[in-house]
Write a protein that holds these residues in place. Structure first.
Motif, PDB file in Angstrom:
ATOM      1  N   LEU A 653      -7.960  -6.363 -10.820  1.00 47.31           N
ATOM      2  CA  LEU A 653      -7.428  -5.453  -9.810  1.00 47.31           C
ATOM      3  C   LEU A 653      -8.510  -4.489  -9.304  1.00 47.31           C
ATOM      4  O   LEU A 653      -8.616  -4.237  -8.105  1.00 47.31           O
ATOM      5  CB  LEU A 653      -6.247  -4.669 -10.386  1.00 47.31           C
ATOM      6  CG  LEU A 653      -5.547  -3.697  -9.434  1.00 47.31           C
ATOM      7  CD1 LEU A 653      -5.108  -4.401  -8.155  1.00 47.31           C
ATOM      8  CD2 LEU A 653      -4.350  -3.054 -10.119  1.00 47.31           C
ATOM      9  N   LYS A 656     -10.908  -6.424  -7.097  1.00 50.55           N
ATOM     10  CA  LYS A 656     -10.264  -6.753  -5.825  1.00 50.55           C
ATOM     11  C   LYS A 656     -10.245  -5.525  -4.909  1.00 50.55           C
ATOM     12  O   LYS A 656     -10.494  -5.621  -3.702  1.00 50.55           O
ATOM     13  CB  LYS A 656      -8.839  -7.250  -6.053  1.00 50.55           C
ATOM     14  CG  LYS A 656      -8.116  -7.660  -4.770  1.00 50.55           C
ATOM     15  CD  LYS A 656      -6.777  -8.288  -5.058  1.00 50.55           C
ATOM     16  CE  LYS A 656      -6.046  -8.633  -3.759  1.00 50.55           C
ATOM     17  NZ  LYS A 656      -6.775  -9.650  -2.962  1.00 50.55           N
ATOM     18  N   ALA A 657      -9.964  -4.359  -5.481  1.00 53.22           N
ATOM     19  CA  ALA A 657      -9.981  -3.126  -4.686  1.00 53.22           C
ATOM     20  C   ALA A 657     -11.385  -2.829  -4.170  1.00 53.22           C
ATOM     21  O   ALA A 657     -11.559  -2.399  -3.015  1.00 53.22           O
ATOM     22  CB  ALA A 657      -9.460  -1.967  -5.526  1.00 53.22           C
ATOM     23  N   ASP A 667      -5.466  -3.096   3.474  1.00 51.97           N
ATOM     24  CA  ASP A 667      -4.757  -2.637   2.269  1.00 51.97           C
ATOM     25  C   ASP A 667      -5.695  -1.921   1.291  1.00 51.97           C
ATOM     26  O   ASP A 667      -5.386  -1.792   0.105  1.00 51.97           O
ATOM     27  CB  ASP A 667      -4.066  -3.813   1.571  1.00 51.97           C
ATOM     28  CG  ASP A 667      -5.025  -4.945   1.212  1.00 51.97           C
ATOM     29  OD1 ASP A 667      -6.193  -4.896   1.660  1.00 51.97           O
ATOM     30  OD2 ASP A 667      -4.609  -5.877   0.494  1.00 51.97           O
ATOM     31  N   LEU A 671      -4.716  -0.396  -2.582  1.00 55.32           N
ATOM     32  CA  LEU A 671      -5.370  -1.141  -3.664  1.00 55.32           C
ATOM     33  C   LEU A 671      -6.221  -0.216  -4.536  1.00 55.32           C
ATOM     34  O   LEU A 671      -6.238  -0.350  -5.764  1.00 55.32           O
ATOM     35  CB  LEU A 671      -6.247  -2.255  -3.083  1.00 55.32           C
ATOM     36  CG  LEU A 671      -5.529  -3.555  -2.696  1.00 55.32           C
ATOM     37  CD1 LEU A 671      -6.483  -4.502  -1.973  1.00 55.32           C
ATOM     38  CD2 LEU A 671      -4.943  -4.241  -3.932  1.00 55.32           C
TER      39      LEU A 671
END
Length: 695
Positions: A653, A656-657, A667, A671
């Motif tokens: 996560l 990905k952010a 997004d 995120l």
């Protein structure tokens, strides 16, 4: 400088104050605010010369050369390339993560056309260098033909000045062997494999089923004995030793041709072998030329030896050395084991611990970045973490060493000293450093956020004034948003700045400021307008500004090597030039800064959890109950699996952010918030249950 410059031959230079220089000269740029011309001084023997002159800016040099190359290519035909420059630098490509791929922007090219860029040679202009103090006896690495002969002669002629280091091995000790004399005998192969994975070795290999290697600590041991450690290693070891702060003297004996090698081979002359030696030597210069201290080309081997001794003596006499700043393109070459190495897959266990591999889904460049940051964290931070926390010591020297690797301005443009990396680069680096010391890595992440704010929003004059000194951590920075009455609700802050003539008068206080009282500059979010978010501005306040004071150091249960205080402003006068961005832009600056800040602090949590799981896994292997290791108990296996799941999910996560922030995805904001929320909570749980980190 990477080129010669004679201002008398440059008709476009303004005035008559041009500063001449040659390739390899060190230039101190005092003003880089102008797009075309910089003010600079030469550095000689570590000291600034008095003469201040004008030099062409980096962008001017590169644009001018690009234009010349295009003309040459046009005249020669689109299929040919200019041979003016003999360097071969490849265009960098971004990693592929989560099924996406992005080109890394080349901020120095001055040309947005990929097709044209592919037909142009890279342009030598200026490269950032940093000055490093030398307070140890530097290792020596000799490359080229007859290096073994030269090494032996140095050891025989000067046993008081040169020595070999003691290698490590995993093989059992034989009769009459003494630990630390023939070898350092590592208790088990598994232990040595872990040390290799943790980048504690500059080189390692396998022979007869046993591991052998040269460790950083063994080289440092010889240096501490005031002797030059003679190393017979590959060129990749130069970078490892630079990262460890040992700064080797790397000398390349350049053969004139194959005949020169044959003439010096004596009775063992063999034309085929001489040809192989020549080809191997040429590759050394091509691959590691930018890291070599000296290139020696002499008529006889005796002359080569005398010149080698002279170079070593000269280099050791220096109080400081200049090294290229390590940038992301540089990290690609830092892998400990190159492709084809006999132990490139050593220690890759197919087990629970393997599923927590920090390198999963990373390309080779990012693996090298991770390895470099991890090695630094383990050698420069982890051994001192407990003592720093116990004594509340703020490790400024260590942070400056991290800056030498490019870790202080990771995602800032390189125009004024930034590393030119990405948010994913930063996340990987902060996770790796946090495995050495979470608190120190967290402060460094805040410093990076502050430098980025200046780089992204400040005027060119402020960027030129502050970023070079922040990128080297000559200056330390703090972010001042939180107040006694407002935290995450940034729009409700009450610190006020009133403009009076050419100054702002600041009044108010900021709470829980990391680096408070120690940092040199403070980016203060304050109100210059109405009570809405549009009334907030960002002002840079220097440490010794009249009216600026600090509260007492906060008493904390952890993170004590990172001082935390209130920052108090009482009629604090600041020049209007210190406004970052425009009036009313402060809320935007704060929110955009926090997007990256959330990723950074989540990455630090990943490092704490990774270290906790690693320590726990090692403990479960050696602690026994009821006649068997703890790792064989199913309940503990389940618990470890649960914690590894939380860590891996958090890492995915967070990365990905970071990727979303790099790509400016729609997004990005949620995120970044999700990553910080989930990763900090999950990794806190991992650290507590693994009973290694407690806060």
């Amino acid at each position: 400088a990477e080129f010669d410059y004679d201002p008398s031959k440059d008709p476009s230079i303004p005035g008559d104050r041009g500063l001449s220089f040659r390739t390899g000269d060190i230039l101190y740029v005092t003003n880089a605010a102008d797009d075309s011309w910089w003010q600079a001084k030469r550095i000689t023997d570590g000291q600034e010369e008095e003469e201040l002159g004008i030099i062409p800016s980096k962008s001017r040099v590169e644009k001018k050369e690009r234009a010349r190359q295009k003309r040459v290519n046009f005249n020669q035909g689109s299929g040919s390339r200019s041979n003016t420059l003999d360097r071969d630098k490849k265009k960098k490509k971004k990693f592929g993560l989560f099924g996406k791929s992005v080109d890394r922007k080349d901020t120095q090219s001055g040309d947005d056309s990929d097709n044209e860029q592919d037909n142009l040679e890279p342009v030598p202009s200026y490269e950032l260098v940093t000055q490093h103090e030398v307070n140890h006896t530097r290792p020596v690495i000799i490359f080229g033909p007859f290096k073994e002969l030269i090494n032996d002669q140095l050891l025989n002629d000067h046993p008081d000045k040169f020595a070999n280091c003691v290698p490590h091995t995993s093989r059992p000790k034989r009769e009459k062997e003494v630990d630390g004399r023939e070898y350092y005998f590592v208790p088990s192969r598994e232990q040595m494999e872990r040390d290799i994975q943790n980048y504690l070795f500059i080189e390692a290999g396998e022979y007869g089923g046993n591991l052998y290697g040269t460790s950083v600590s063994a080289v440092r041991e010889v240096a501490n004995a005031s002797k030059h450690c003679i190393l017979d290693v590959s060129g990749h070891a130069i970078r490892r030793l630079i990262t460890a702060g040992l700064f080797p003297v790397a000398i390349y004996v350049k053969p004139r041709d194959v005949k020169w090698i044959l003439d010096n081979m004596g009775d063992e002359a063999n034309e085929e072998r001489a040809q192989q030696m020549y080809e191997k030597s040429i590759k050394i210069e091509q691959q590691f030329g930018d890291l070599l201290t000296a290139v020696i080309e002499e008529e006889t081997l005796n002359d080569v030896y005398e010149q080698t001794c002279a170079v070593i003596d000269r280099e050791q006499s220096l109080e400081y050395v200049w090294m290229y700043r390590l940038k992301t393109s540089f990290f690609r070459h830092l892998s400990l084991f190159q492709r084809g190495s006999v132990i490139s897959n050593i220690g890759r266990y197919q087990s629970i611990s393997h599923t927590c591999d920090v390198e999963d889904a990373l390309d080779e460049e990012h693996k090298a970045i991770q390895q470099t940051a991890y090695q630094f964290g383990q050698t420069e931070m982890a051994p001192f973490m407990y003592e720093w926390d116990r004594t509340e010591y703020f490790p400024k020297d260590t942070l400056r060493k991290a800056a030498q690797l490019g870790f202080a301005a990771i995602y800032c443009r390189d125009e004024y000293g930034g590393t030119g990396g990405t948010r994913l680069d930063a996340s990987i680096i902060f996770e790796a450093l946090s495995q050495g010391c979470v608190s120190t890595a967290a402060y460094l992440s805040i410093h990076n956020m502050c430098v980025w704010m200046i780089d992204a929003f400040a005027s060119d004059a402020n960027r030129a004034k502050w970023i070079p000194r922040l990128a080297t951590m000559e200056l330390f920075s703090s972010y001042c948003l939180t107040e006694p009455g407002s935290g995450s609700d940034a729009a409700s802050l009450s610190t006020r700045a009133e403009r009076k003539g050419d100054k702002y008068i600041l009044n108010g206080s900021k709470a829980f400021i990391s680096g408070g009282g120690e940092s040199d500059i403070y980016l203060v979010m304050c109100r210059t307008g109405d009570q809405t978010p549009k009334g907030i501005s960002c002002i840079l306040v220097e440490k010794d500004t009249p009216g600026l004071s600090y509260g007492k150091k906060e008493e904390k249960v952890g993170w004590n090597c990172q001082p935390t205080r209130q920052v108090i402003m009482d009629d604090c006068e600041v020049p209007v030039e210190n406004l970052i961005g425009k009036e009313g832009q402060g809320f935007e600056i704060a929110m955009r800064g926090l997007n990256g800040g959330r990723i950074n602090i989540a990455s630090c949590s990943l490092g704490a959890a990774q270290a906790s799981i690693q320590k726990t896994g090692e403990y479960l292997k050696v602690r026994k109950q009821f006649g068997r290791p703890l790792e064989q108990f199913q309940h503990l296996q389940f618990k470890l699996a649960e914690m590894c799941t939380k860590l891996v999910a958090s890492r995915l996560l967070v990365r990905k952010a970071a990727l979303a922030l790099d790509q400016n995805a729609k997004d990005t904001v949620p995120l970044c918030a999700m990553a910080k929320l989930f990763a900090t909570d999950a990794c806190f749980d991992v650290s507590i249950k693994m009973n290694y980190y407690s806060y």
